[in-house]
Design an enzyme around this catalytic site. Structure first.
Site, PDB file in Angstrom:
ATOM      1  N   SER A  27       2.311  13.565 -15.593  1.00 30.63           N
ATOM      2  CA  SER A  27       1.214  13.635 -16.561  1.00 30.63           C
ATOM      3  C   SER A  27       1.281  14.959 -17.296  1.00 30.63           C
ATOM      4  O   SER A  27       1.725  15.971 -16.743  1.00 30.63           O
ATOM      5  CB  SER A  27      -0.130  13.512 -15.834  1.00 30.63           C
ATOM      6  OG  SER A  27      -1.200  13.832 -16.703  1.00 30.63           O
ATOM      7  N   ASP A  83       0.873  -1.166   0.000  1.00 33.87           N
ATOM      8  CA  ASP A  83       0.000   0.000   0.000  1.00 33.87           C
ATOM      9  C   ASP A  83       0.915   1.221   0.000  1.00 33.87           C
ATOM     10  O   ASP A  83       1.583   1.505   1.002  1.00 33.87           O
ATOM     11  CB  ASP A  83      -0.890  -0.014   1.246  1.00 33.87           C
ATOM     12  CG  ASP A  83      -1.826   1.191   1.327  1.00 33.87           C
ATOM     13  OD1 ASP A  83      -1.615   2.174   0.590  1.00 33.87           O
ATOM     14  OD2 ASP A  83      -2.753   1.160   2.159  1.00 33.87           O
ATOM     15  N   LYS A  92       0.850  16.075  -9.677  1.00 31.38           N
ATOM     16  CA  LYS A  92       1.686  15.690 -10.810  1.00 31.38           C
ATOM     17  C   LYS A  92       2.679  16.793 -11.171  1.00 31.38           C
ATOM     18  O   LYS A  92       3.799  16.511 -11.637  1.00 31.38           O
ATOM     19  CB  LYS A  92       0.821  15.316 -12.010  1.00 31.38           C
ATOM     20  CG  LYS A  92       0.060  14.003 -11.835  1.00 31.38           C
ATOM     21  CD  LYS A  92       1.007  12.823 -11.647  1.00 31.38           C
ATOM     22  CE  LYS A  92       0.270  11.488 -11.641  1.00 31.38           C
ATOM     23  NZ  LYS A  92       1.190  10.334 -11.510  1.00 31.38           N
ATOM     24  N   TYR A  94      -5.026  16.193  -8.783  1.00 28.95           N
ATOM     25  CA  TYR A  94      -4.174  15.457  -9.719  1.00 28.95           C
ATOM     26  C   TYR A  94      -3.176  16.398 -10.373  1.00 28.95           C
ATOM     27  O   TYR A  94      -1.977  16.114 -10.417  1.00 28.95           O
ATOM     28  CB  TYR A  94      -5.045  14.787 -10.782  1.00 28.95           C
ATOM     29  CG  TYR A  94      -4.287  13.872 -11.719  1.00 28.95           C
ATOM     30  CD1 TYR A  94      -3.861  12.618 -11.315  1.00 28.95           C
ATOM     31  CD2 TYR A  94      -4.017  14.265 -13.035  1.00 28.95           C
ATOM     32  CE1 TYR A  94      -3.183  11.768 -12.175  1.00 28.95           C
ATOM     33  CE2 TYR A  94      -3.340  13.424 -13.904  1.00 28.95           C
ATOM     34  CZ  TYR A  94      -2.929  12.179 -13.468  1.00 28.95           C
ATOM     35  OH  TYR A  94      -2.247  11.349 -14.334  1.00 28.95           O
TER      36      TYR A  94
END
Length: 266
Positions: A150, A68, A166, A162
């Site tokens: 990304s 994890d 990123k 996100y």
């Protein structure tokens, strides 16, 4: 055999539900095909074992490891497992990340839990994995770290957590590069664009209540190169180059794999 006798960890080597191949699985298979022994890490052990099965069916060497990535102890155990099993650690490939699947949203709908979730998975895991890998690589005077960010980090993207995490991954990779260059360690980051992977397409189809074909067609239309999304193999091949000796003088680089989307900036 561009990675002959190398030892690699691929974090996120399992597979999200859906059609096709994910970036992590494709990269693990590619590394093994090129001669590396690969520790396939995923929170879903059965999925990691599927990846190992695909590698072994092609004559490669791999082992599955359950972790994890939001837990530091799991990341520490993961990094220690590769040299325990094979004697060294040459490549650390951080591939995990969530956006919609982590509860991400536009700013006014964003919940604190989603921020914490995306930070823990997308960014903190990358930092902590490096924390334990770097001492091993410094002792060896060699190593390659490849992080998957990304194109969302540098282009228009609506979901806050996100994009922010990123983007932070790029800055962290640059820091890794310049603080560890004297030890022979290289660190680079890949920016996938619109990719035809289960996480990217199937997750959106489910979230938006559309068919996979509809989501895929809309994404294809946005890609300058042939109006077709990339595949996980495109990301895997970029990672292979950065992990190999062909990139021995390349560190601190941000590499778009995006079908020309980054040309549209500005």
């Amino acid at each position: 055999m561009r990675l002959k006798d190398r030892i690699a960890i691929v974090v996120g080597a399992g597979q999200s539900p859906g059609e096709g191949m994910g970036n992590g699985r494709a990269t693990a298979i590619t590394f093994a095909r090129e001669g590396a022994s690969v520790l396939c890490v995923d929170r879903n052990l059965a999925s990691a074992q599927e990846t190992v099965g695909l590698i072994e069916a092609r004559g490669g060497k791999a082992a599955a490891f359950e972790a994890d990535v939001t837990k530091e102890r799991d990341l520490k155990a993961m990094v220690e497992e590769a040299p325990r099993r094979w004697g060294r650690l040459d490549i650390l490939h951080n591939n995990v990340g969530v956006s919609l699947a982590g509860g991400d949203s536009e700013l006014l709908q964003l919940k604190e839990e989603a921020i914490d979730n995306c930070v823990a998975i997308n960014l903190k895991s990358c930092i902590l994995a490096a924390k334990y890998a770097i001492p091993i690589m410094r002792n060896q005077k060699s190593g390659a770290i490849i992080n998957i960010s990304s194109m969302a980090a540098i282009t228009v993207y609506p979901y806050v957590a996100y994009k922010a995490t990123k983007a932070a991954m790029i800055a962290f990779t640059e820091q890794l590069a310049y603080q560890n260059a004297e030890y022979g360690i290289r660190a680079n980051v890949i920016l996938p664009g619109l990719m035809d992977t289960p996480m990217a397409v199937d997750t959106r189809a489910k979230a938006f209540g559309k068919s996979r074909a509809e989501v895929a067609a809309a994404r294809d239309a946005q890609v300058p190169l042939r109006h077709k999304m990339g595949t996980a193999w495109d990301v895997a091949n970029a990672a292979l180059f950065l992990a190999s000796d062909e990139a021995s003088f390349i560190t601190g680089v941000t590499l778009p794999v995006d079908g020309g989307a980054s040309v549209q900036r500005g």
